[in-house]
Design an enzyme around this catalytic site. Structure first.
Site, PDB file in Angstrom:
ATOM      1  N   ARG A 113       2.591   2.897 -13.510  1.00 61.88           N
ATOM      2  CA  ARG A 113       2.380   1.597 -12.832  1.00 61.88           C
ATOM      3  C   ARG A 113       0.914   1.143 -12.790  1.00 61.88           C
ATOM      4  O   ARG A 113       0.526   0.336 -11.961  1.00 61.88           O
ATOM      5  CB  ARG A 113       2.952   1.605 -11.414  1.00 61.88           C
ATOM      6  CG  ARG A 113       4.442   1.828 -11.400  1.00 61.88           C
ATOM      7  CD  ARG A 113       5.115   1.170 -10.240  1.00 61.88           C
ATOM      8  NE  ARG A 113       6.546   1.278 -10.408  1.00 61.88           N
ATOM      9  CZ  ARG A 113       7.245   2.336 -10.036  1.00 61.88           C
ATOM     10  NH1 ARG A 113       6.641   3.355  -9.450  1.00 61.88           N
ATOM     11  NH2 ARG A 113       8.549   2.363 -10.239  1.00 61.88           N
ATOM     12  N   LYS A 150      -6.209  -9.726 -21.364  1.00 60.59           N
ATOM     13  CA  LYS A 150      -4.938  -9.905 -22.093  1.00 60.59           C
ATOM     14  C   LYS A 150      -4.662  -8.617 -22.842  1.00 60.59           C
ATOM     15  O   LYS A 150      -5.510  -8.160 -23.623  1.00 60.59           O
ATOM     16  CB  LYS A 150      -5.052 -11.051 -23.098  1.00 60.59           C
ATOM     17  CG  LYS A 150      -4.609 -12.371 -22.547  1.00 60.59           C
ATOM     18  CD  LYS A 150      -4.432 -13.367 -23.675  1.00 60.59           C
ATOM     19  CE  LYS A 150      -4.146 -14.743 -23.130  1.00 60.59           C
ATOM     20  NZ  LYS A 150      -4.127 -15.765 -24.173  1.00 60.59           N
ATOM     21  N   GLU A 164     -13.643 -16.816 -34.215  1.00 58.11           N
ATOM     22  CA  GLU A 164     -13.505 -16.955 -32.753  1.00 58.11           C
ATOM     23  C   GLU A 164     -14.779 -17.556 -32.147  1.00 58.11           C
ATOM     24  O   GLU A 164     -14.724 -18.298 -31.184  1.00 58.11           O
ATOM     25  CB  GLU A 164     -13.178 -15.610 -32.095  1.00 58.11           C
ATOM     26  CG  GLU A 164     -11.815 -15.008 -32.471  1.00 58.11           C
ATOM     27  CD  GLU A 164     -10.604 -15.651 -31.764  1.00 58.11           C
ATOM     28  OE1 GLU A 164     -10.793 -16.615 -30.998  1.00 58.11           O
ATOM     29  OE2 GLU A 164      -9.475 -15.207 -32.019  1.00 58.11           O
ATOM     30  N   LYS A 204     -16.315 -17.434 -22.051  1.00 60.63           N
ATOM     31  CA  LYS A 204     -15.026 -16.799 -21.762  1.00 60.63           C
ATOM     32  C   LYS A 204     -14.938 -16.416 -20.288  1.00 60.63           C
ATOM     33  O   LYS A 204     -13.898 -16.605 -19.651  1.00 60.63           O
ATOM     34  CB  LYS A 204     -14.812 -15.567 -22.649  1.00 60.63           C
ATOM     35  CG  LYS A 204     -13.495 -14.871 -22.359  1.00 60.63           C
ATOM     36  CD  LYS A 204     -12.579 -14.788 -23.524  1.00 60.63           C
ATOM     37  CE  LYS A 204     -11.187 -14.352 -23.159  1.00 60.63           C
ATOM     38  NZ  LYS A 204     -10.477 -13.722 -24.234  1.00 60.63           N
ATOM     39  N   GLU A 260      -3.753 -17.876 -17.426  1.00 62.19           N
ATOM     40  CA  GLU A 260      -3.432 -18.907 -18.431  1.00 62.19           C
ATOM     41  C   GLU A 260      -2.382 -19.905 -17.968  1.00 62.19           C
ATOM     42  O   GLU A 260      -1.316 -20.044 -18.589  1.00 62.19           O
ATOM     43  CB  GLU A 260      -2.991 -18.246 -19.751  1.00 62.19           C
ATOM     44  CG  GLU A 260      -3.049 -19.218 -20.918  1.00 62.19           C
ATOM     45  CD  GLU A 260      -2.766 -18.582 -22.255  1.00 62.19           C
ATOM     46  OE1 GLU A 260      -3.471 -17.636 -22.634  1.00 62.19           O
ATOM     47  OE2 GLU A 260      -1.832 -19.044 -22.913  1.00 62.19           O
ATOM     48  N   ARG A 285      -7.305 -21.772 -19.556  1.00 63.92           N
ATOM     49  CA  ARG A 285      -7.317 -20.674 -20.537  1.00 63.92           C
ATOM     50  C   ARG A 285      -6.485 -21.011 -21.772  1.00 63.92           C
ATOM     51  O   ARG A 285      -6.711 -20.459 -22.847  1.00 63.92           O
ATOM     52  CB  ARG A 285      -6.835 -19.374 -19.869  1.00 63.92           C
ATOM     53  CG  ARG A 285      -7.058 -18.166 -20.765  1.00 63.92           C
ATOM     54  CD  ARG A 285      -6.901 -16.860 -20.044  1.00 63.92           C
ATOM     55  NE  ARG A 285      -7.145 -15.751 -20.954  1.00 63.92           N
ATOM     56  CZ  ARG A 285      -7.225 -14.490 -20.593  1.00 63.92           C
ATOM     57  NH1 ARG A 285      -7.096 -14.156 -19.328  1.00 63.92           N
ATOM     58  NH2 ARG A 285      -7.447 -13.542 -21.493  1.00 63.92           N
ATOM     59  N   ASN A 311      -6.371 -20.962 -26.973  1.00 66.28           N
ATOM     60  CA  ASN A 311      -5.367 -20.780 -28.025  1.00 66.28           C
ATOM     61  C   ASN A 311      -5.513 -21.803 -29.143  1.00 66.28           C
ATOM     62  O   ASN A 311      -4.625 -21.920 -29.989  1.00 66.28           O
ATOM     63  CB  ASN A 311      -3.954 -20.887 -27.433  1.00 66.28           C
ATOM     64  CG  ASN A 311      -3.671 -19.745 -26.491  1.00 66.28           C
ATOM     65  OD1 ASN A 311      -4.051 -18.609 -26.763  1.00 66.28           O
ATOM     66  ND2 ASN A 311      -3.040 -20.033 -25.371  1.00 66.28           N
ATOM     67  N   HIS A 367      -4.216 -21.086 -32.575  1.00 63.41           N
ATOM     68  CA  HIS A 367      -3.512 -19.803 -32.567  1.00 63.41           C
ATOM     69  C   HIS A 367      -2.009 -19.919 -32.825  1.00 63.41           C
ATOM     70  O   HIS A 367      -1.396 -18.944 -33.252  1.00 63.41           O
ATOM     71  CB  HIS A 367      -3.795 -19.039 -31.266  1.00 63.41           C
ATOM     72  CG  HIS A 367      -5.122 -18.331 -31.289  1.00 63.41           C
ATOM     73  ND1 HIS A 367      -6.310 -19.007 -31.466  1.00 63.41           N
ATOM     74  CD2 HIS A 367      -5.453 -17.009 -31.187  1.00 63.41           C
ATOM     75  CE1 HIS A 367      -7.311 -18.129 -31.459  1.00 63.41           C
ATOM     76  NE2 HIS A 367      -6.822 -16.916 -31.287  1.00 63.41           N
ATOM     77  N   HIS A 387      -0.838 -17.389 -35.471  1.00 64.37           N
ATOM     78  CA  HIS A 387       0.147 -16.329 -35.210  1.00 64.37           C
ATOM     79  C   HIS A 387       1.335 -16.454 -36.160  1.00 64.37           C
ATOM     80  O   HIS A 387       1.903 -15.445 -36.600  1.00 64.37           O
ATOM     81  CB  HIS A 387       0.617 -16.377 -33.755  1.00 64.37           C
ATOM     82  CG  HIS A 387      -0.427 -15.865 -32.796  1.00 64.37           C
ATOM     83  ND1 HIS A 387      -0.307 -15.950 -31.444  1.00 64.37           N
ATOM     84  CD2 HIS A 387      -1.623 -15.250 -33.015  1.00 64.37           C
ATOM     85  CE1 HIS A 387      -1.383 -15.420 -30.866  1.00 64.37           C
ATOM     86  NE2 HIS A 387      -2.189 -15.000 -31.806  1.00 64.37           N
ATOM     87  N   HIS A 445      -7.104 -11.344 -38.323  1.00 63.05           N
ATOM     88  CA  HIS A 445      -6.825 -12.338 -37.284  1.00 63.05           C
ATOM     89  C   HIS A 445      -7.765 -13.554 -37.402  1.00 63.05           C
ATOM     90  O   HIS A 445      -7.327 -14.715 -37.335  1.00 63.05           O
ATOM     91  CB  HIS A 445      -6.940 -11.687 -35.900  1.00 63.05           C
ATOM     92  CG  HIS A 445      -6.669 -12.633 -34.779  1.00 63.05           C
ATOM     93  ND1 HIS A 445      -5.465 -13.287 -34.636  1.00 63.05           N
ATOM     94  CD2 HIS A 445      -7.460 -13.068 -33.749  1.00 63.05           C
ATOM     95  CE1 HIS A 445      -5.522 -14.072 -33.565  1.00 63.05           C
ATOM     96  NE2 HIS A 445      -6.708 -13.954 -33.011  1.00 63.05           N
TER      97      HIS A 445
END
Ligand code: GLY
Length: 370
Positions: A121, A143, A185, A227, A237, A241, A245, A248, A252, A265
């Protein structure tokens, strides 16, 4: 000199340290490594580099502190590897006082953070990013996650690290293609938030790509500051935030379509942002001159501006409909409205997008740039 940037998240606040030979500093060493129950998670490539530098402090650390090796590459960022690490931890009876240290690029950071978030946990973890891409983006903001065969980063959680240690020395061990990938990026941050930074990049991109220290440090600090500002305002997000993306959804789709790891990436992000900029121009939002500047900066960094040749508009649409930003089968995209400013477009018509991708692939919107 060590630069510090604080990420203020109440009880989950932490500091990003930026400099060189950071682990030689006793105070930083004791911040990263607890008295016991540390485990470094890294990949085979990084381990080999460290083992070649026998006088380096990391070599001494890795010979004393237990480590676990994940094979190098995006194709290993999956649940199968997570389970292997968890079995390793359980067999050695690691408890909730475990402290994981992610020593690597985005893949290592994402998978280590994810394990930290679910093992018993939740346990603590520290990020030591070794690639430009992870130093300017992936290691900050909590993330974490792994890929599913049907979609990138589809399994994951938000779990903040206890700190981030950005050591510029790592970058000189990288192949040039990885530095170039990281630039995608960096450029992303400028397009989203900062026109002046974009202009600065237009002038200084070669110095950054050649790892000239002054420009490199400025660039990394700039991205980390942007950031952390975003994370402080919107950790999970729900609003701001989302801007990060930019490009992205296309990226992706490209990475999932090509098989994880075949496209770096950053290369996929470059194509994705160029497509987003093209789409914005197609919608009469972004000006032609700004579109050309965006295309030029990616192109001149050595980044691709077109996706895989065999990827059809249907392939993009199918994969983009699985994107995390899709709600009720409606495609939401972040598009640049000018350099330094983006906007969420909450409902992009599928047929419209299909036609746009068809036109984009015929390259008719490039005004003879190539
Ligand atoms: N890499 C984008 C984000 O952390 O939100």
């Amino acid at each position: 000199m060590i630069d510090q940037i604080r990420v203020n998240l109440y009880r989950n606040s932490y500091t990003i340290y930026i400099g060189k030979k950071l682990l030689d500093q006793k105070s930083l060493f004791t911040l990263v490594f607890k008295k016991k129950n540390n485990l470094i998670i890294t990949n085979s490539t990084i381990k080999d580099i460290i083992f070649k530098k026998k006088n380096d402090s990391l070599f001494k650390i890795i010979t004393k502190i237990p480590y676990y090796i994940i094979p190098d590459g995006e194709s290993y960022k999956n649940l199968c590897e997570v389970e292997k690490v968890i079995s390793f931890l359980l067999k050695r009876s690691y408890g909730r006082d475990l402290n994981l240290i992610a020593l690597g690029g985005g893949v290592i950071g994402d998978i280590t953070g994810f394990i930290a978030s679910i093992y018993q946990r939740g346990v603590s973890f520290f990020q030591i990013p070794t690639t430009l891409l992870s130093q300017v983006d992936a290691s900050i903001g909590g993330k974490t996650g792994v890929n599913h065969i049907l979609g990138k980063n589809m399994i994951g959680s938000f779990w903040q690290p206890n700190g981030v240690l950005i050591d510029l020395d790592f970058l000189s061990t990288l192949p040039k293609s990885h530095i170039i990938s990281g630039m995608a990026e960096v450029i992303k941050y400028a397009i989203i938030f900062d026109y002046k930074f974009f202009c600065w990049l237009e002038k200084n991109i070669l110095q950054v790509l050649n790892l000239q220290e002054k420009e490199l440090l400025y660039c990394i600090k700039k991205c980390c500051k942007l950031k952390s500002m975003v994370i402080e305002k919107d950790e999970k997000e729900t609003s701001l935030r989302m801007f990060l993306n930019l490009g992205h959804s296309f990226a992706h789709a490209i990475e999932t379509y090509s098989g994880y790891g075949s496209w770096l990436h950053g290369s996929a992000v470059s194509v994705g942002i160029v497509m987003a900029a093209q789409l914005s121009f197609y919608l009469n939002i972004l000006s032609k001159s700004e579109l050309l500047r965006i295309i030029k900066i990616f192109d001149s960094s050595g980044l691709p501006i077109f996706g895989p040749k065999n990827m059809l508009p249907d392939d993009y649409l199918e994969l983009m409909l699985r994107d995390k930003k899709v709600l009720n089968k409606v495609i939401r995209l972040i598009l640049p409205i000018s350099i330094g400013q983006v906007k969420v477009f909450p409902s992009i018509d599928k047929d419209f997008l299909f036609n746009f991708i068809k036109i984009y692939q015929k390259k008719i919107y490039f005004f003879g740039l190539r």
